[in-house]
Design an enzyme around this catalytic site. Structure first.
Site, PDB file in Angstrom:
ATOM      1  N   ASP A  13       0.839  -1.200   0.000  1.00 22.14           N
ATOM      2  CA  ASP A  13       0.000   0.000   0.000  1.00 22.14           C
ATOM      3  C   ASP A  13       0.877   1.255   0.000  1.00 22.14           C
ATOM      4  OD1 ASP A  13      -1.939   1.971   0.434  1.00 22.14           O
ATOM      5  OD2 ASP A  13      -3.048   0.735   1.861  1.00 22.14           O
ATOM      6  N   HIS A  15      -0.539   4.526   0.142  1.00 20.89           N
ATOM      7  CA  HIS A  15      -1.365   5.661   0.559  1.00 20.89           C
ATOM      8  C   HIS A  15      -0.718   6.353   1.756  1.00 20.89           C
ATOM      9  CE1 HIS A  15      -4.342   3.292  -1.724  1.00 20.89           C
ATOM     10  NE2 HIS A  15      -4.812   4.495  -2.039  1.00 20.89           N
TER      11      HIS A  15
END
Length: 146
Positions: A13, A15
């Site tokens: 990920d 983000h």
């Protein structure tokens, strides 16, 4: 006495906005924050928690694959002899319809608290403050309060 928290985004990920907001909120609340950034492995969480004697490890995931990324997470911490409070939050499952099922899944994986992506930072800070205060021995609390 400030307490150290390690936070990062697990797995693949990328983000970053969520942990940046969390870093600012926990820092403003008086915690020493070690931000590992994005695409953090389980081993990197464990190494940082050990190096900084972390009271808590906070895991973020927004891309929906946290269950896969967190398989064996607590075993990784235990093998490094880390006894820290663990939180996870974000968009933890693809097509997450029933958050209570998602919460149960991550509690079964060993996380102390599980938050969805709509959780206010104040709620997370308050929860960690309470959780860590409950773990502090009474004599230390009296010294800190004096």
């Amino acid at each position: 006495m400030s307490q150290t928290v390690v936070l990062g985004v697990i797995g693949s990920d990328a983000h970053v906005v969520g942990i940046t907001i969390l870093e600012q909120a926990f820092d403003a609340a008086g915690f020493d924050v070690i931000n590992l950034g994005v695409q953090t492995s389980q081993e990197e969480f464990a190494e940082a928690a050990l190096e900084h004697d972390a009271a808590a490890v906070l895991v973020s995931s927004l891309y929906g694959h946290a269950e896969q990324d967190c398989q064996g997470f607590h075993e990784t911490l235990e093998s490094a002899d880390i006894d820290a409070t663990t939180y996870i939050g974000g968009n933890l499952a693809v097509g997450q319809d029933d958050f209570e099922e998602t919460r149960a899944t991550f509690e079964a994986l060993g996380f102390d608290r599980v938050f969805d992506s709509e959780t206010d930072t104040e709620e997370a800070v308050a929860a960690l403050t309470r959780d860590l205060r409950q773990q502090t021995p009474e004599t230390e609390r009296a010294t800190i309060s004096s």
